[in-house]
Design a protein around this motif. Structure first.
Motif, PDB file in Angstrom:
ATOM      1  N   ARG A 194       0.899  -1.290  -0.037  1.00 52.15           N
ATOM      2  CA  ARG A 194      -0.180  -0.005   0.006  1.00 52.15           C
ATOM      3  C   ARG A 194       0.882   1.409  -0.130  1.00 52.15           C
ATOM      4  O   ARG A 194       0.548   2.352  -0.458  1.00 52.15           O
ATOM      5  CB  ARG A 194      -0.993  -0.132   1.209  1.00 52.15           C
ATOM      6  N   GLY A 195       1.904   1.025   0.351  1.00 52.24           N
ATOM      7  CA  GLY A 195       3.014   2.145   0.359  1.00 52.24           C
ATOM      8  C   GLY A 195       3.875   2.470  -0.776  1.00 52.24           C
ATOM      9  O   GLY A 195       4.676   3.320  -0.950  1.00 52.24           O
ATOM     10  N   LYS A 196       3.483   1.755  -1.797  1.00 53.14           N
ATOM     11  CA  LYS A 196       4.076   1.952  -3.292  1.00 53.14           C
ATOM     12  C   LYS A 196       3.836   3.295  -3.879  1.00 53.14           C
ATOM     13  O   LYS A 196       2.924   3.703  -3.766  1.00 53.14           O
ATOM     14  CB  LYS A 196       3.641   0.704  -4.135  1.00 53.14           C
ATOM     15  N   LYS A 197       4.999   3.895  -4.175  1.00 52.49           N
ATOM     16  CA  LYS A 197       4.553   5.182  -4.538  1.00 52.49           C
ATOM     17  C   LYS A 197       4.497   5.201  -6.145  1.00 52.49           C
ATOM     18  O   LYS A 197       5.172   4.666  -6.759  1.00 52.49           O
ATOM     19  CB  LYS A 197       6.168   6.196  -4.362  1.00 52.49           C
ATOM     20  N   LEU A 198       3.570   6.263  -6.503  1.00 52.87           N
ATOM     21  CA  LEU A 198       3.089   6.355  -7.919  1.00 52.87           C
ATOM     22  C   LEU A 198       3.418   7.513  -8.241  1.00 52.87           C
ATOM     23  O   LEU A 198       3.217   8.520  -7.674  1.00 52.87           O
ATOM     24  CB  LEU A 198       1.658   6.124  -7.853  1.00 52.87           C
ATOM     25  N   TYR A 199       3.996   7.909  -9.343  1.00 53.01           N
ATOM     26  CA  TYR A 199       4.559   9.104  -9.747  1.00 53.01           C
ATOM     27  C   TYR A 199       4.040   9.272 -11.364  1.00 53.01           C
ATOM     28  O   TYR A 199       3.270   8.358 -11.989  1.00 53.01           O
ATOM     29  CB  TYR A 199       6.337   8.799 -10.188  1.00 53.01           C
ATOM     30  N   HIS A 200       4.264  10.656 -11.915  1.00 50.95           N
ATOM     31  CA  HIS A 200       3.618  10.978 -13.124  1.00 50.95           C
ATOM     32  C   HIS A 200       4.121  10.006 -14.190  1.00 50.95           C
ATOM     33  O   HIS A 200       5.368   9.649 -14.274  1.00 50.95           O
ATOM     34  CB  HIS A 200       4.202  12.413 -13.309  1.00 50.95           C
ATOM     35  N   GLY A 201       3.263   9.463 -14.792  1.00 53.09           N
ATOM     36  CA  GLY A 201       3.560   8.497 -16.129  1.00 53.09           C
ATOM     37  C   GLY A 201       3.594   7.081 -15.552  1.00 53.09           C
ATOM     38  O   GLY A 201       3.287   6.265 -16.422  1.00 53.09           O
ATOM     39  N   ASP A 202       3.184   6.815 -14.157  1.00 57.94           N
ATOM     40  CA  ASP A 202       2.806   5.336 -13.882  1.00 57.94           C
ATOM     41  C   ASP A 202       1.456   4.980 -14.354  1.00 57.94           C
ATOM     42  O   ASP A 202       0.725   5.821 -14.340  1.00 57.94           O
ATOM     43  CB  ASP A 202       2.851   5.247 -12.433  1.00 57.94           C
ATOM     44  N   GLN A 203       1.102   3.693 -14.715  1.00 60.59           N
ATOM     45  CA  GLN A 203      -0.013   3.153 -14.843  1.00 60.59           C
ATOM     46  C   GLN A 203      -0.439   1.985 -13.929  1.00 60.59           C
ATOM     47  O   GLN A 203       0.472   1.335 -13.708  1.00 60.59           O
ATOM     48  CB  GLN A 203      -0.013   2.515 -16.495  1.00 60.59           C
ATOM     49  N   VAL A 204      -1.656   2.207 -13.410  1.00 63.42           N
ATOM     50  CA  VAL A 204      -2.260   1.382 -12.618  1.00 63.42           C
ATOM     51  C   VAL A 204      -3.474   0.518 -13.104  1.00 63.42           C
ATOM     52  O   VAL A 204      -4.461   1.342 -13.935  1.00 63.42           O
ATOM     53  CB  VAL A 204      -2.702   2.256 -11.376  1.00 63.42           C
ATOM     54  N   MET A 205      -3.331  -0.713 -13.133  1.00 62.29           N
ATOM     55  CA  MET A 205      -4.538  -1.424 -13.514  1.00 62.29           C
ATOM     56  C   MET A 205      -5.173  -2.051 -12.484  1.00 62.29           C
ATOM     57  O   MET A 205      -4.560  -2.865 -11.500  1.00 62.29           O
ATOM     58  CB  MET A 205      -3.997  -2.276 -14.684  1.00 62.29           C
TER      59      MET A 205
END
Length: 75
Positions: free
Chosen positions: A48-59
């Motif tokens: 749950r602490g995984k950092k998401l940055y600009h350009g990442d894709q989440v499915m």
């Protein structure tokens, strides 16, 4: 594909799940990630602490969300 705008350098996967109404509270993130297949940039993630940055894709559930940085940079 849905765009998800952030106004900081990153957002955590748990915060993203709550902001997109996949979960009702931050405490549900751990269980959601263990029970559902969530992919970040085509890799299954359970943190749950995984950092998401600009350009990442989440499915999630075959819906792709594209993380977009919405900050206004001035020079």
């Amino acid at each position: 594909m849905k765009k998800f705008k952030i106004n900081s350098d990153f957002i955590t996967l748990g915060q993203f799940l709550k902001a997109t109404d996949y979960i009702g509270s931050g405490g549900e993130a751990k269980f959601f990630l263990l029970q559902q297949e969530v992919f970040v940039n085509h890799e299954r993630r359970t943190e749950r602490g995984k950092k998401l940055y600009h350009g990442d894709q989440v499915m999630i559930f075959e819906t792709v969300h594209y993380i977009v940085n919405d900050t206004k940079h001035t020079s």
